[in-house]
Write an enzyme that holds these catalytic residues in place. Structure first.
Site, PDB file in Angstrom:
ATOM      1  N   LYS A  38       0.813  -1.212   0.000  1.00 42.14           N
ATOM      2  CA  LYS A  38       0.000   0.000   0.000  1.00 42.14           C
ATOM      3  C   LYS A  38       0.845   1.261   0.000  1.00 42.14           C
ATOM      4  O   LYS A  38       0.458   2.257  -0.592  1.00 42.14           O
ATOM      5  CB  LYS A  38      -0.979  -0.003   1.168  1.00 42.14           C
ATOM      6  N   THR A  39       2.010   1.216   0.652  1.00 39.53           N
ATOM      7  CA  THR A  39       2.857   2.406   0.633  1.00 39.53           C
ATOM      8  C   THR A  39       3.287   2.711  -0.797  1.00 39.53           C
ATOM      9  O   THR A  39       3.314   3.862  -1.228  1.00 39.53           O
ATOM     10  CB  THR A  39       4.101   2.209   1.512  1.00 39.53           C
ATOM     11  N   ASP A 221      -3.587   7.474   5.099  1.00 38.55           N
ATOM     12  CA  ASP A 221      -3.136   6.111   5.338  1.00 38.55           C
ATOM     13  C   ASP A 221      -3.650   5.652   6.707  1.00 38.55           C
ATOM     14  O   ASP A 221      -3.947   6.476   7.565  1.00 38.55           O
ATOM     15  CB  ASP A 221      -1.597   6.101   5.296  1.00 38.55           C
ATOM     16  N   GLU A 222      -3.690   4.358   6.924  1.00 47.58           N
ATOM     17  CA  GLU A 222      -4.146   3.781   8.203  1.00 47.58           C
ATOM     18  C   GLU A 222      -5.510   4.366   8.603  1.00 47.58           C
ATOM     19  O   GLU A 222      -5.726   4.721   9.763  1.00 47.58           O
ATOM     20  CB  GLU A 222      -3.121   4.053   9.322  1.00 47.58           C
ATOM     21  N   GLN A 252      -6.616  -4.439  10.930  1.00 48.17           N
ATOM     22  CA  GLN A 252      -5.456  -3.917  11.653  1.00 48.17           C
ATOM     23  C   GLN A 252      -5.822  -2.690  12.482  1.00 48.17           C
ATOM     24  O   GLN A 252      -4.945  -1.887  12.828  1.00 48.17           O
ATOM     25  CB  GLN A 252      -4.326  -3.581  10.671  1.00 48.17           C
ATOM     26  N   ARG A 603       3.780  -9.180  10.523  1.00 44.51           N
ATOM     27  CA  ARG A 603       5.025  -8.430  10.363  1.00 44.51           C
ATOM     28  C   ARG A 603       6.125  -9.340   9.829  1.00 44.51           C
ATOM     29  O   ARG A 603       7.149  -8.888   9.352  1.00 44.51           O
ATOM     30  CB  ARG A 603       5.519  -7.828  11.695  1.00 44.51           C
TER      31      ARG A 603
END
Length: 745
Positions: A38-39, A221-222, A252, A603
């Site tokens: 996504k980044t 984002d997030e 998340q 992660r």
DNA sequence: ATCCAGTACGTTTTT
DNA sequence: CGTACTGGAT
């Protein structure tokens, strides 16, 4: 633009990623699973917009941490150099908007930002000032209730009108006083940095239209972790130009306790009826096994949007679930496993991360790392600036920039001591309050306050003078201001002349502040001391993490969000810790804990290890534990259980058994050697101290002569040794620095 | 006013 | 177990 970095990156996108990147106008929701790139999508999308002629000033990208913002800036810069797109966190955005629009909002633009610590102190002061009897509740509890109210955009009157029980009524009272005092001292807390902009956008049509037009393209984002105020900001900026792109993953969402509302992302399509929805479900990070574990676990959550995660990566190794006898064993052996893996070659220390549910667990790890001499970084950014001496110096700076900051005044005024005690300060406050003066202004006219006498009068007069003198240098470089404050305040002299050995350490810390300020300025020479303070206050834990160092990273599950590591260890998977005991009452909270475990698992790129101990020390008492319920929710065929508890012989045997059939041996037999406790692990002298002494030894000191060691304490570079001298009594030294020679051990 | 010793108290996660 | 605050003595 042929062969540009931008085109290279775009060429590598998957069709779905490209679809998101190419979408420019109109609302867009990107549901991005872990490791779905996504980044890359966000940065590419920014680059694409620029390429299509969107002006950089019209783009606003919001990230969760400053670190993420910095990385994103770099990546955009790498693709299309020299475009200054605004990328920041919500809080930094808030500060910048509020300083800019201060006049129109009735704010003083030199406001101080109060952190958690300051807020609790402010609550305490408010309780005292209003003489509210709240012995039944701690200031912390009240503070968190106030914060919650603010997260839900509730003003003091709004809160008061809904306060039904006794606790809320007390909170309502305190909240009102707290807000009033915050205005008096010209301070804003973290919540204000979101709340004020949200109100401004809602209530001031002019400002709203101006900002909406200015930020025509907004990316967040997030998004699953935004709260009501943040939602308000996003919404307000996307009315006339509804080009809002939000990216997130409901699985998340881990900040509910901070007011985050998962509904923001779940209801996005309802908020923006013509929104385009794109799902990124391919994972480019983890092995099939790791992904299956994560997916299997999160499937236990009922309140979620289902999604299918897949990867073209290999199966990979099974995840280890390791049982140890005690929490200490767990720490020791996890560190040892990492040391062994690196020793065997093929791995660097920086390939490893240890993820924890609570910070408190890092202490045991720290000693294990030091003992095993394994380089590590505990990612807890603010620790350095939280030290008393540094907070003291920062209080001077804050007061310098905002003379109304009474909280900082109270902190700085008698440090170093100027003979100003509690009673003098009470008199000062009694004088200042009815006159609506700041404490600093009151101190300036201390001669008009007869109640304050002698030493205290002189002390306050000097302090006011000192602050006035310093005011002349606020425009100097940050490091110069810092140096002046440390010198002129007398702080340096106080530490230098002290006999307490800890004070030499403190002096070094304070000097480190000058270095920090210097570096801050060197990175960008337009930055002021005010920017420096702001930066410290708004820094997140991960911001302080230096990933270029070859160190094992230790951090909380919350801090780990957005990061990835080849090998991940998740420790203390026990009921009460993960899930945390305070989350086990309500299902919604339990599901958040499960999402936290999901974040931790995802992660990992190649190897995942979950561990727990049979017994854990808690509040000085050792108790038996219950394995985390989440361990039972993992797919058995992806897991390898290992029992390292019981006697060391048994542990070795258990280890042999578990490795015999495994196809991927991650360690050689070196581990079994070390899993039996070697005595020398614990008695070897530390590298940091060049001389070894034990209690009772007779030593010689260059200055004080011969003495006997009476106590040794501390770890590593901070190891201290206490010596009773034949002449001159008992003194304590830093072992590393004291010039000692052993006469007789 | 300041310092020290003793005790009460509490721990999720963070911008 | 560790810190943070209180109340005593100097």
């Amino acid at each position: 633009m042929n062969g540009s970095a931008y085109e290279d990156v775009v060429a590598k996108l998957t069709p779905t990623q490209r679809e998101a990147v190419l979408h420019i106008d109109g609302p867009l929701l990107v549901l991005a699973g872990p490791g779905s790139g996504k980044t890359r999508v966000i940065t590419c999308r920014i680059a694409h917009m620029l390429n299509e002629g969107v002006r950089p000033q019209q783009i606003l990208a919001i990230t969760f941490t400053n670190k993420a913002a910095g990385e994103m800036k770099q990546r955009v810069e790498a693709m299309l150099p020299g475009r200054g797109v605004w990328i920041s966190t919500f809080h930094s955005l808030g500060v910048r908007l509020l300083r800019q629009y201060a006049d129109r909002l009735g704010l003083d633009k030199n406001f101080t930002i109060y952190d958690q610590n300051d807020r609790v102190r402010m609550v305490k002061l408010s309780l005292e000032a209003a003489q509210i009897d709240a012995t039944r509740f701690t200031p912390e509890t009240i503070q968190s209730a106030i914060s919650k109210a603010k997260n839900f955009l509730m003003s003091p009157p709004a809160y008061a009108s809904k306060a039904s029980d006794y606790f809320s009524q007390v909170v309502a009272q305190v909240y009102e006083v707290y807000e009033k005092r915050m205005r008096e001292v010209n301070a804003l807390d973290f919540d204000d940095l979101l709340l004020w902009p949200a109100y401004a956008l809602k209530n001031n049509a002019e400002i709203r239209a101006e900002l909406d037009a200015r930020f025509r393209y907004v990316l967040i984002d997030e998004y699953q972790d935004t709260n009501k105020a943040q939602y308000g900001i996003a919404r307000g900026l996307s009315v006339d130009y509804p080009n809002l792109c939000v990216v997130g993953d409901p699985d998340q969402s881990v900040y509910r306790w901070r007011g985050s509302d998962i509904k923001n992302i779940l209801d996005f399509e309802r908020d923006f009826p013509n929104a385009r929805v794109i799902r990124l479900e391919e994972n480019f990070r983890s092995t099939k096994t790791i992904l299956r574990i994560a997916d299997h676990l999160i499937a236990n959550n009922t309140e979620r949007k289902e999604k299918t995660l897949y990867t073209s990566k290999g199966e990979g190794a099974k995840a280890g679930v390791m049982l140890f006898e005690t929490g200490q064993d767990e720490a020791e052996q996890v560190v040892q496993q990492i040391a062994d893996a690196v020793g065997r070659g093929g791995r660097h220390f920086c390939d490893f991360a240890i993820l924890l549910r609570i910070n408190a667990l890092s202490r045991g790890l720290e000693t294990a790392f030091i003992r095993k001499r394994v380089p590590f970084q505990i990612v807890r950014g603010l620790a350095f600036f939280d030290r008393k001496e540094n907070r003291d110096i920062l209080a001077y700076l804050r007061l310098l920039l905002n003379p109304r900051d009474d909280l900082s005044f109270l902190r700085a005024v008698n440090e170093p001591t100027r003979g100003i005690g509690k009673t003098s300060l009470e008199h000062l406050q009694a004088y200042a309050e009815p006159r609506e003066m700041s404490l600093l202004s009151a101190a300036e006219q201390v001669d008009k306050i007869p109640a304050i006498k002698g030493k205290a009068t002189a002390g306050l007069r000097n302090f006011a003078k000192l602050m006035a003198d310093l005011r002349g240098i606020v425009d100097a470089t940050p490091d110069e201001v810092m140096r002046q404050v440390i010198d002129v305040s007398g702080y340096r002299l106080m530490l230098k002349n002290s006999t307490d050995p800890d004070d030499q350490e403190r002096l070094a810390n304070v000097e480190e502040l000058i270095t920090a300020a210097h570096q801050f300025h060197a990175e960008d020479n337009s930055r002021t001391i005010s920017d420096f303070l702001e930066n410290i206050t708004l820094a997140s834990d991960v911001d302080g993490w230096d990933e270029k160092q070859d160190c094992v990273a230790v951090m909380t599950l919350h801090s780990a969000k957005g990061l990835e590591f080849p090998v991940v260890y998740m420790m203390a998977c026990e009921q009460g810790i993960l899930p945390h005991e305070r989350s086990m009452g309500e299902n919604a909270q339990l599901e958040e804990e499960r999402r936290l475990a999901f974040v931790g698992i995802t992660r990992a790129q190649e190897e995942l290890n979950l561990s727990h101990a049979r017994m854990r020390e808690f509040r000085g008492q050792t108790n038996y534990t219950i394995p985390s319920m989440f361990l039972d929710e993992l797919p058995h065929d992806c897991i390898e259980s290992m029992d390292f508890s019981g006697s060391s012989a048994k542990a070795v045997e258990g280890w042999r058994k578990s490795t015999s059939g495994a196809s991927q041996g991650w360690y050689d037999t070196g581990f079994s050697r070390t899993s039996t406790k070697r005595k020398d692990d614990f008695s070897e002298p530390l590298k940091e101290s060049t001389t070894t002494y034990s209690v009772g030894a007779l030593v010689h000191h260059d200055v004080y002569g011969v003495g006997r060691v009476t106590d040794i304490s501390g770890q590593g570079v901070l190891r201290k040794v206490k010596i009773r001298f034949n002449v001159g009594g008992e003194r304590t030294f830093l072992a590393a620095k004291a010039k000692l020679s052993v006469v007789k051990s």
